[in-house]
Write a protein that holds these residues in place. Structure first.
Motif, short mmCIF file in Angstrom:
data_model
loop_
_atom_site.label_atom_id
_atom_site.label_comp_id
_atom_site.label_asym_id
_atom_site.label_seq_id
_atom_site.Cartn_x
_atom_site.Cartn_y
_atom_site.Cartn_z
N THR A 75 0.85 -1.20 0.00
CA THR A 75 0.00 0.00 0.00
C THR A 75 0.89 1.25 0.00
N PHE A 76 0.37 2.30 -0.60
CA PHE A 76 1.09 3.57 -0.68
C PHE A 76 0.09 4.66 -0.28
N THR A 77 0.32 5.29 0.87
CA THR A 77 -0.61 6.27 1.42
C THR A 77 -0.04 7.68 1.28
N VAL A 78 -0.87 8.58 0.79
CA VAL A 78 -0.47 9.97 0.55
C VAL A 78 -1.20 10.87 1.55
N GLY A 307 -8.20 9.61 4.28
CA GLY A 307 -7.22 8.59 3.92
C GLY A 307 -7.15 8.41 2.42
N ILE A 308 -5.98 8.58 1.85
CA ILE A 308 -5.77 8.38 0.41
C ILE A 308 -4.72 7.29 0.26
N THR A 309 -5.17 6.11 -0.12
CA THR A 309 -4.29 4.96 -0.19
C THR A 309 -4.44 4.25 -1.53
N PHE A 310 -3.30 3.92 -2.14
CA PHE A 310 -3.29 3.14 -3.37
C PHE A 310 -2.92 1.71 -2.99
N ARG A 311 -3.67 0.76 -3.54
CA ARG A 311 -3.52 -0.64 -3.16
C ARG A 311 -3.20 -1.49 -4.39
N GLY A 312 -2.80 -2.71 -4.15
CA GLY A 312 -2.42 -3.60 -5.23
C GLY A 312 -3.58 -4.41 -5.77
N SER A 313 -3.24 -5.45 -6.53
CA SER A 313 -4.23 -6.33 -7.15
C SER A 313 -4.10 -7.73 -6.57
N PRO A 314 -5.22 -8.37 -6.21
CA PRO A 314 -5.14 -9.74 -5.71
C PRO A 314 -4.76 -10.74 -6.80
N ALA A 315 -4.78 -10.30 -8.07
CA ALA A 315 -4.51 -11.21 -9.17
C ALA A 315 -3.07 -11.14 -9.67
N GLY A 316 -2.29 -10.14 -9.22
CA GLY A 316 -0.92 -10.04 -9.71
C GLY A 316 -0.34 -8.66 -9.49
#
Length: 472
Positions: A75-78, A307-316
């Motif tokens: 996760t990447f939070t700004v 909260g501003i968070t960028f998250r990944g993908s459960p598929a890859g």
């Protein structure tokens, strides 16, 4: 409205409209059927009491898909603040570009300081930001208000006309645009990260310098001056810069091929699907001095937490978003457009596994919360589309993107509000909306435009793909 007997009011704007109607009737002798209600009753600016629900009566319904092998779980939070600078306007340059006051409801903004109806790539890039890491992206959503029937005090309205005029001017002027490089890079090895980020920053600097030269040399030379004196040298610089990144990656991983095709740039308008920044329709009524709009009044609630968070993908793994990508979530007009694009977004802190399309009434000690998840499957080509949706869509229930689409970091915006418990029980809080929606919580929505530098986006992607927790 429960608990508010004798305190109903006719909003200031309704009073003005009523007075104007009375004058018209007196002057013209016309017969008009009004919908203002009985004398002393409130105007139709309150939310229907049926649109509220005790969160304890909502069954758990919000579960994330299981991660597959190779999932990106970082996760990447700004940190972009809570709109402490009181940046409000009823514009929406993502969904209604060029239409001043077109939203007919007030938006909260964080990030880019210049966001308005006429915003375009050039004006957004030139603006400042509230984000601590320098992210110039625009993040915005409808405000929440408390409406007790009394006259509430809001921050005074600020006129965005100066910023709008500058954005319109920027949109009408030529600008150099270049292919995004960060979104085309492979996974960058840790050993090459610093050098790649330095060169991504250099690419942005080169474009900025070329655009400044475009302005300072306007009117000089013949028909080929821009190509020979600006675009040609810029391409040469980009070739060298991109090659340095490829060499750095190639020292410890497969050297990426074909990146040199991203070197040539073109001359065009500021971009962003906003008709060059020109207003496409007459402006609608803007906010009054108390930051209220027709049928959108009450005391604005600044979020206690954004909260501003960028998250990944459960598929890859995920790939970088292209710069100037537009995205939205939810639908501001479900009564007109239907519910295909609406999303339940309301909950209470401590109950995030329960989402509802109604206003939650939270237990004592729990706070009202909105969770806005954005689409995260990009078509790999476009930064916008005619309906602002088909270029970036949601994954399926397993978190997979459809054929032809690439997983990009998924943006999640969470908004927490200190709304007193008695106000919740009395059903006296509401979200701003188009008048047609009558404050239906299902009309909640959120908008985003990516204006991150390519190096910030590269850091974000690598943090997520390496399954780290990063705070910027």
């Amino acid at each position: 409205m429960p608990g508010n007997t004798g305190k109903h009011r006719i909003s200031r704007r309704t009073k003005i409209a009523t007075a104007a109607l009375a004058l018209a009737v007196a002057a013209g002798g016309i017969a008009v059927a009004t919908t203002f209600g009985e004398p002393g009753q409130a105007s139709a600016d309150e939310a229907d009491p049926a649109l509220y629900i005790d969160i304890l009566k909502v069954a758990p319904n919000n579960t994330a898909p299981a991660n597959s092998r190779g999932a990106s779980t970082g996760t990447f939070t700004v940190d972009c603040g809570r709109n402490e600078n009181q940046h409000f306007n009823p514009d929406n340059f993502v969904a209604q570009p060029g239409v001043r006051n077109g939203a007919q409801h007030l938006h909260d903004y964080v990030g880019n300081l210049s966001s308005n109806a006429d915003s375009n790539n050039k004006s957004l890039e030139a603006a400042g930001t509230t984000c601590k890491n320098g992210d110039k992206s625009a993040y915005f959503w409808p405000v929440v208000r408390i409406d007790t029937g009394d006259d509430e005090k809001n921050p005074p309205a600020k006129s965005p006309d100066g910023d709008r005029d500058q954005a319109a001017q920027d949109g009408a002027s030529p600008v150099i645009t270049c292919p995004d490089v960060a979104s085309k890079l492979p996974d960058v090895p840790d050993s090459a990260m610093a050098e790649v980020n330095r060169n991504l920053d250099l690419l942005d600097t080169q474009i900025d310098e070329a655009n400044k030269r475009l302005v300072s040399t306007r009117g000089q030379g013949g028909p080929n001056f821009v190509q020979n004196a600006i675009l040609g040298p810029l391409k040469d610089k980009r070739v060298a810069t991109i090659d340095r990144m490829a060499i750095a990656i190639g020292r410890t991983a497969a050297r990426p091929q074909g990146l040199d095709a991203l070197a040539p740039c073109t001359l065009g308008q500021a971009g962003g699907n906003n008709n060059g920044g020109a207003t496409t329709a007459p402006p609608l009524p803007g906010p009054d001095a108390n930051n209220e709009l027709p049928e959108n009044d009450g005391q604005i609630q600044r979020p206690a937490k954004v909260g501003i968070t960028f998250r990944g993908s459960p598929a890859g793994k995920v790939v970088a978003m292209p710069k100037f990508l537009r995205a939205l979530t939810g639908d501001a007009k479900p009564s007109i457009n239907g519910t295909k694009n609406t999303r339940a977004a309301w909950t209470c802190t401590g109950f995030e596994n329960r989402l509802t399309d109604k206003y939650p009434i939270c237990p004592e000690g729990s706070k009202v919360e909105r969770i806005h998840d954005f689409p995260s499957c990009w078509d790999g080509k476009n930064t916008d589309s005619a309906n602002h949706r088909t270029h970036i869509v949601f994954p399926d229930q397993a978190g997979r993107c459809q054929a032809g689409f690439k997983a990009v970091p998924q943006l999640r915006i969470t908004l927490v509000y200190d709304i007193p418990h008695d106000i919740q029980v009395k059903k006296q809080y509401k979200v701003d909306s188009f008048p047609s929606e009558k404050h239906n919580p299902l009309s909640d929505h959120d908008d985003f435009a990516n204006v991150m530098s390519q190096s910030i986006m590269n850091q974000l992607v690598n943090c997520i793909n390496r399954n780290k927790t990063c705070n910027a």
